[in-house]
Design a protein around this motif. Structure first.
Motif, short mmCIF file in Angstrom:
data_model
loop_
_atom_site.label_atom_id
_atom_site.label_comp_id
_atom_site.label_asym_id
_atom_site.label_seq_id
_atom_site.Cartn_x
_atom_site.Cartn_y
_atom_site.Cartn_z
N LEU A 23 0.87 -1.04 -0.10
CA LEU A 23 0.14 0.13 -0.14
C LEU A 23 0.81 1.23 -0.14
O LEU A 23 1.93 1.19 0.64
CB LEU A 23 -0.87 -0.21 1.19
N ALA A 24 0.27 2.34 -0.54
CA ALA A 24 1.00 3.51 -0.92
C ALA A 24 1.37 4.18 0.56
O ALA A 24 0.54 3.97 1.46
CB ALA A 24 0.64 4.45 -1.74
N SER A 25 2.12 4.84 0.70
CA SER A 25 2.72 5.62 2.18
C SER A 25 1.34 6.64 2.31
O SER A 25 0.75 7.29 1.30
CB SER A 25 3.76 6.24 1.96
N GLY A 26 0.98 6.49 3.35
CA GLY A 26 -0.35 7.36 3.87
C GLY A 26 -1.59 6.75 3.84
O GLY A 26 -2.69 7.28 3.86
N SER A 27 -1.60 5.33 3.47
CA SER A 27 -2.73 4.84 3.11
C SER A 27 -3.17 4.14 4.58
O SER A 27 -2.72 4.08 5.30
CB SER A 27 -2.51 3.36 2.20
N SER A 28 -4.48 3.81 4.64
CA SER A 28 -5.17 3.07 5.98
C SER A 28 -5.87 2.08 5.56
O SER A 28 -6.36 1.91 4.36
CB SER A 28 -6.11 4.31 6.58
N CYS A 29 -6.07 1.06 6.53
CA CYS A 29 -7.00 -0.03 6.22
C CYS A 29 -7.40 -0.49 7.28
O CYS A 29 -7.26 -0.57 8.66
CB CYS A 29 -5.87 -1.24 5.69
N ALA A 30 -8.92 -1.31 6.99
CA ALA A 30 -9.64 -1.93 8.09
C ALA A 30 -9.39 -3.34 7.56
O ALA A 30 -9.10 -3.71 6.53
CB ALA A 30 -10.83 -1.45 8.10
N LEU A 31 -9.66 -4.29 8.60
CA LEU A 31 -9.67 -5.60 8.50
C LEU A 31 -11.09 -6.34 9.12
O LEU A 31 -11.13 -6.16 10.09
CB LEU A 31 -8.51 -6.16 9.31
N TYR A 32 -11.55 -7.05 8.24
CA TYR A 32 -12.80 -7.71 8.51
C TYR A 32 -12.53 -9.09 8.49
O TYR A 32 -12.18 -9.47 7.47
CB TYR A 32 -13.93 -7.16 7.53
N LEU A 33 -12.82 -9.99 9.35
CA LEU A 33 -12.93 -11.48 9.20
C LEU A 33 -14.32 -11.90 8.65
O LEU A 33 -15.22 -11.57 9.28
CB LEU A 33 -12.35 -12.13 10.44
N VAL A 34 -14.31 -12.65 7.60
CA VAL A 34 -15.73 -13.01 6.97
C VAL A 34 -15.71 -14.65 7.00
O VAL A 34 -14.96 -15.28 6.58
CB VAL A 34 -15.82 -12.63 5.50
N SER A 35 -16.91 -15.02 7.42
CA SER A 35 -17.07 -16.45 7.53
C SER A 35 -18.85 -16.49 7.10
O SER A 35 -19.18 -15.70 6.19
CB SER A 35 -17.03 -17.15 8.58
N ASP A 36 -19.77 -16.95 7.64
CA ASP A 36 -21.13 -16.67 7.80
C ASP A 36 -21.45 -15.63 8.48
O ASP A 36 -22.76 -15.24 8.68
CB ASP A 36 -22.04 -17.88 8.25
N GLN A 37 -20.70 -14.96 9.17
CA GLN A 37 -20.86 -13.77 9.77
C GLN A 37 -19.74 -12.75 9.50
O GLN A 37 -18.63 -13.34 9.28
CB GLN A 37 -21.10 -13.84 11.32
N VAL A 38 -19.68 -11.68 9.92
CA VAL A 38 -18.72 -10.65 9.76
C VAL A 38 -18.19 -10.22 11.09
O VAL A 38 -18.92 -9.80 11.87
CB VAL A 38 -19.12 -9.47 8.83
N GLN A 39 -17.02 -10.57 11.15
CA GLN A 39 -16.15 -10.06 12.51
C GLN A 39 -15.35 -8.93 12.34
O GLN A 39 -14.20 -9.07 11.71
CB GLN A 39 -15.16 -11.21 12.98
N PRO A 40 -15.56 -7.43 12.53
CA PRO A 40 -14.82 -6.34 12.47
C PRO A 40 -13.72 -6.51 13.16
O PRO A 40 -13.82 -5.83 14.47
CB PRO A 40 -15.72 -5.15 12.21
N LEU A 41 -12.67 -6.93 12.86
CA LEU A 41 -11.25 -6.98 13.57
C LEU A 41 -10.82 -5.57 13.69
O LEU A 41 -10.45 -5.11 15.00
CB LEU A 41 -10.21 -7.73 13.25
N ILE A 42 -10.65 -4.85 13.02
CA ILE A 42 -10.23 -3.49 12.95
C ILE A 42 -11.28 -2.76 12.22
O ILE A 42 -11.18 -2.66 10.90
CB ILE A 42 -8.90 -3.33 12.46
N PRO A 43 -12.40 -2.30 12.95
CA PRO A 43 -13.56 -1.89 12.26
C PRO A 43 -13.31 -0.69 11.22
O PRO A 43 -14.18 -0.32 10.35
CB PRO A 43 -14.39 -1.55 13.37
N ARG A 44 -12.49 0.40 11.53
CA ARG A 44 -12.17 1.50 10.83
C ARG A 44 -10.79 1.41 10.22
O ARG A 44 -9.93 0.95 11.01
CB ARG A 44 -12.61 2.70 11.57
N PRO A 45 -10.71 1.98 9.12
CA PRO A 45 -9.36 2.07 8.42
C PRO A 45 -8.25 2.86 9.39
O PRO A 45 -8.35 3.72 9.83
CB PRO A 45 -9.41 2.82 7.19
N THR A 46 -7.35 2.21 9.48
CA THR A 46 -6.25 2.74 10.32
C THR A 46 -4.56 2.71 9.82
O THR A 46 -4.67 1.79 8.58
CB THR A 46 -5.80 1.75 11.70
N THR A 47 -3.96 3.67 10.06
CA THR A 47 -2.86 3.59 9.33
C THR A 47 -1.54 2.89 10.08
O THR A 47 -0.50 2.61 9.83
CB THR A 47 -2.07 5.21 9.25
#
Lengths: 731, 303
Positions: A127-151
């Motif tokens: 990812l380019a410098s300055g990018s932010s990212c959120a992380l969701y784990l997906v199965s038959d449900q969604v688990q927002p591990l990192i719910p909002r994008p973070t740098t």
């Protein structure tokens, strides 16, 4: 080409080792005063050049071997059919990581999830410098591990590395939905969603929804789909496990139906299934000779329990590359006795003539001298002397052609059923006489899974009405699908009531309603005309079974048919397992159980699947109807046992059963996938280049090259050995 | 056969021992007397004694002295008579150049050559013949003139033992110089590693032969020079200022052995072509074995 283990590339520096050895050897020189220099010079002069070339060749070979090994361990990977992946500008991204059960499939080196995690880390790294990212784990449900994008890339990396595969089903659509919603809420800018999955068909069952999301967000969000699997892998799984037969009582054979599915293009031969109880060593096993491709085979295994109480049964097949679905558990309560109340419609009649006579023989099919020891205890009463103050002592109540009962009785029976009791209602001449009651009583009517419309006589030309001869869908009668067990075709009805099933809303299977209303009506057995002959409904926590005809031979020959005894036994067993659904959860689903009030505040312990010991799990909370046990950590499939304090016997057991559809590793239909990718304006470009603003397809099929590097290093090592031997021969 | 220096007097061929003249003398005596010179005719006898005349055979004369040519011509029996008052001179020439100072074990070629020279001198003096000893490198460094006095053997041993090899080799030139010093026929024994120009070597040998002297060449070589057993990387520092060379000996051992073998072959051929005896003296072989082996061969060839 990229590297999945770039850190190992430092190993290439080890190329210096053979060079260092070469130089060290040169430094380790002995000096000798020598008289015959003239001879030496001539020879050295003749061979010098050749010797230098040989030395150089060997040195190069050794350096190449070290370099190839280092590169192999760095896991070089080519991404075929690739597209460009990473934007050159800072982006707000969401990483959707598929953690469904199928991602646990391993190739002997790593699982699909391991590969997905590496891909996710590579995305983060690029990812380019300055990018932010959120992380969701997906199965038959969604688990927002990192719910909002973070740098904070380090927390993202750590979260990815710590991610474990779940044993849940899969559905990507909800994850994509949540990710799109999140990104739309952010300020304008480059936005990307990366979906890393194994492209299992089950995961893409919401492909139309995903396609719509992609279309609706076209131009604003770039969607990128990466697959870590490029072909259908074979898999054997235990996909079904149910108890059947009669009541689960001590020292009584109990049947367990186990289905094994073969998801592959080839037949699976000699599949061994073992059945074990309470985590102990196997107590029964069988071998399925062959399971055809893409089909299932069912076997029935029998067990016996010596002790009453809660027990678990686990069916296991040999391990394969997707281990979590190689076993399945079911839990049950084994009783030392079961009490049944038969209310005879005409109690004053000769016992043989009473309506419940045949029922009694069917429910206690043992000689008279064995009845006292038999687990099933019968109580025969008339409609006027039903013990209303203690109906809870009975596991089942049978109204055998009762004309009517008083209000107190109806109310008591209604409470009994809604609290979890089982009620069987046989109709007949008495019911016909009291039809007004059965059609209009305000307490009884809500209980009935069907309306009693009126009596139907057999047509004069055919003389009798018969039951269905095939297509037995209900668990109680499913064994009669096997022709060896016969069928109900020879049962004759001269008269029966016409039953009209009540139209009720269908509730989710695993959730007992707890409310006093009818739900989940289904036919158990039909007449050959298609009308219901036996029908069941769920009322509150209990069940009601309504028969269209008599329990004796006054209107039909069923009670004297050989199938009547097993039918009644199986029906009683089915009703006794009505709480069985409450003992099953899906992985990740919270298990909830009600306990008496006096246990509120006490600690409870849980023994998880594959563990020998129990660990403290929590405290019993206060609930509406007493104490409540809530246990959330049910992600691992298998049997769980809950204990109170130091007690050795569990007070409840339950099983976490994975979704059997997750065991099918078929890939998504290419047309479905292409439709989604077309919506994302896919273009085929080479991976590794900077992307544009449109969504790109990542063929995402990583092709690892380490094997080729190892083979090359091996061949080079052999060549070096041969050459070293030849060069070392004196010249 | 005498015990070799390794068996009877283990220290005598010890480098330190050879450096002592006395020890050298003891060794020589052991080797020679072990050959039972007193019991057998000297291998050098009969060859250096000059023919004087014929006389008719009389009963009791040694039939070995019958002149068969005369018998063939005249059909009459005559024996040869010799001038018995004429002793022969054995010139022992020892190469004392720096290249002789090499030895892969405890004993160098120089030590071996000194011991061999001592033995030969003692042998000759013991049989009352004369011996002269020359130590050469690029010139005749030391010359001990002929003597037939056995008592002088100690002086000869001392000079041999004391001499340190340190100069280059000019073998051929030295042989020419020695040839000028030879006044009468005798035996010239060359003890050297022959690491010099082969052409000049041949010229030197031919000059000595022309002077009427028999030549025996003891080609002294160290076993390492013959087998080249070195491993790893070796820096060869040349003796006699022949430079330095670094190489991996194992890679060229085979070629080296072939070169040395060819060299020995050429030298042998030079000797044979000029009617000389050639003896390859491997310093790993006990001296007594080398010497007695030659003496037995010589006795058979002369007889």
């Amino acid at each position: 080409m990229s590297f999945l283990n770039p850190a190992v590339l430092f190993g290439v520096l080890l190329v210096g080792v053979p060079i260092a050895i070469h130089l060290l050897n040169k430094n380790r020189i002995q000096e000798i005063r020598w008289p015959m220099m003239k001879f030496l010079r001539n020879i050295v002069k003749r061979n010098e050049k050749k010797l230098r070339i040989e030395d150089l060749i060997l040195l190069i070979c050794r350096c190449l071997i070290v370099a190839l090994l280092a590169l192999a361990f760095a896991r070089p990977t080519l991404w075929f059919g690739g597209g460009t992946l990473i934007s050159a500008d800072p982006v707000a991204a969401v990483l959707l990581l598929d953690v469904s059960g199928s991602m646990g499939y391993g190739n002997g080196v790593e699982t699909r999830l391991d590969s997905a995690k590496k891909t996710a880390l590579e995305i983060l790294a690029n990812l380019a410098s300055g990018s932010s990212c959120a992380l969701y784990l997906v199965s038959d449900q969604v688990q927002p591990l990192i719910p909002r994008p973070t740098t904070d890339m380090s927390i993202l990396r750590k979260s990815i590395l710590n991610t474990q595969v779940s044993e849940r089903g899969s559905d990507l659509s909800e994850g994509v939905q949540q990710a799109a919603t999140l990104l739309k809420s952010l300020p304008d800018g480059e936005k990307e969603i990366f979906v890393i999955t194994d492209n299992q068909a089950e995961a893409w069952k919401g492909s139309r929804k995903i396609q719509k999301l992609v279309e609706d967000n076209s131009g604003q969000i770039a969607f990128k789909f990466i697959s870590v699997a490029d072909r259908v892998e074979p898999n054997l799984a235990v996909t079904q496990m149910e108890l059947e037969g009669g009541v689960a009582a001590v020292n009584t054979p109990l049947s367990c139906r186990v289905a094994v599915s073969n998801w592959s293009g080839q037949a699976a031969a000699n599949v061994r299934i073992t059945l074990s109880a309470d985590g102990d060593s196997p107590m029964n096993e069988t071998v399925i000779p062959s399971i055809p491709p893409n089909s299932s085979q069912t076997v029935i295994l029998e067990v016996k329990f010596r002790d009453p109480g809660y027990h678990s049964l686990t069916a296991t097949i040999p391990p394969d590359r997707l281990p979590y679905d190689n076993q399945r558990a079911v839990c049950l309560q084994v009783v030392d006795e079961s009490r049944v109340l038969i209310v005879d419609g005409t109690p004053t009649a000769d016992p043989v003539d009473r309506e419940g006579f045949f029922l009694a023989q069917a429910l206690q099919p043992v000689p008279k001298d064995k009845i006292a020891d038999y687990y099933l205890k019968l109580v025969r009463k008339g409609p006027e002397n039903i013990p209303l103050d203690n109906l809870g002592q009975f596991d089942s109540i049978i109204l055998a052609d009762v004309a009517q009962v008083n209000a107190a009785t109806t109310s008591a029976i209604s409470s009994y059923v809604s609290s979890g009791g089982s009620l069987m209602i046989f109709t007949g001449p008495n019911t016909e006489r009291g039809l007004n009651f059965w059609q209009k009583d305000s307490h009884m009517l809500p209980l009935l899974p069907a309306k009693l419309l009126g009596v139907v006589d057999a047509p004069t030309d055919k003389k009798y009405i018969t039951l269905q001869t095939k297509g037995y869908g209900h668990p109680v009668v499913s064994i009669w699908n096997d022709p060896q067990n016969g069928n109900f075709g020879e049962v004759k009805y001269a008269r029966h009531f016409s039953l009209e099933p009540v139209d009720v809303p269908t509730l989710p299977a695993n959730v007992p309603t707890g409310e006093a209303r009818l739900s989940r009506v289904q036919s158990i057995l039909d007449f050959s005309t298609g009308k219901p002959a036996v029908i069941e409904g769920t009322f509150g926590l209990g069940k009601v079974v309504l028969f269209a005809s008599t329990p004796n031979t006054s209107w039909n020959t069923f009670p004297i048919h050989p199938a009547f005894v097993p039918f009644m036994q199986r029906l009683l067993g089915y009703l006794s397992r009505r709480f069985g659904d409450a003992l099953i959860v899906s992985p990740g689903q919270t298990f909830i159980h009600t306990v008496p009030t006096e246990f509120i505040g006490q600690n409870f312990f849980v023994r998880r699947p594959e563990q020998k010991n129990s660990n403290l799990a929590g405290k019993i909370e206060e609930g509406t109807h007493g104490g409540v046990v809530r246990y959330r950590d049910t992600g691992a499939a298998g049997a769980y046992a809950l204990f109170m304090g130091e007690k050795k016997k569990p007070f409840i057991v339950f099983a976490s059963q994975p979704d059997p559809r997750e065991s099918d590793l078929s890939l998504v239909d290419s047309k479905e996938l292409d439709a989604v990718l077309a919506a994302a304006k896919v273009s085929e470009e080479k991976l590794g280049q900077v992307s544009g603003k449109t969504g790109h397809r990542l063929s995402g099929t990583p092709h690892e090259l380490w094997v080729y590097f190892i083979v090359l290093a091996f061949l080079l090592a052999i060549a070096e050995l041969v050459m070293a031997h030849r060069f070392s021969m004196p010249k | 056969m005498a015990k070799t220096e390794n068996e009877g007097s283990p220290g005598l061929l010890d480098p330190d021992a050879v450096s002592r003249g006395e020890a050298l003398g003891i060794l020589a005596r052991l080797v020679v007397e072990g050959y039972r010179v007193g019991e057998h005719r000297s291998p050098f006898q009969g060859f250096a004694i000059e023919f004087a005349q014929h006389r008719e055979y009389a009963m009791g004369d040694d039939p070995r002295h019958l002149d068969w040519k005369v018998i063939g011509r005249t059909d009459r029996y005559y024996i040869k008579q010799y001038r018995q008052d004429t002793n022969f001179v054995a010139h022992v020439i020892l190469d004392a150049s720096e290249s002789m100072d090499y030895g892969s074990g405890k004993i160098t070629k120089m030590h071996y050559g000194k011991a061999l020279a001592a033995c030969l001198s003692y042998l000759v003096l013991k049989q009352r013949d004369a011996s002269a000893v020359a130590l050469i490198d690029d010139e005749i460094r030391e010359y001990m003139p002929r003597t037939d006095n056995l008592g002088k053997i100690h002086h000869i041993m001392d000079r041999l033992a004391a001499y340190p090899p340190k100069q280059k080799t000019k073998l051929g030139q030295c042989l020419l110089d020695v040839a000028r010093m030879i006044k009468r026929k005798g035996i010239t024994i060359l003890i050297s590693d022959l690491l010099d120009d082969e052409e000049t070597l041949q010229q030197g040998i031919q000059r000595i032969r022309f002077a009427g002297s028999e030549v025996i060449v003891f080609h002294v070589m160290d076993p390492a020079e013959l087998t080249f057993p070195f491993r790893g990387t070796v820096k060869f520092i040349g003796l006699e200022e022949t430079g330095v060379l670094e190489t991996a000996p194992a890679d060229i051992a085979k070629s080296f052995r072939q070169e040395v073998e060819a060299f020995c072959g050429r030298v042998r051929e030079i000797c044979e072509r000029n009617g000389c005896h050639y003896v390859l003296a491997n310093t790993a072989t006990p001296l007594a074995e080398t010497l007695s082996g030659y003496l037995v061969f010589r006795k058979k060839s002369v007889a």
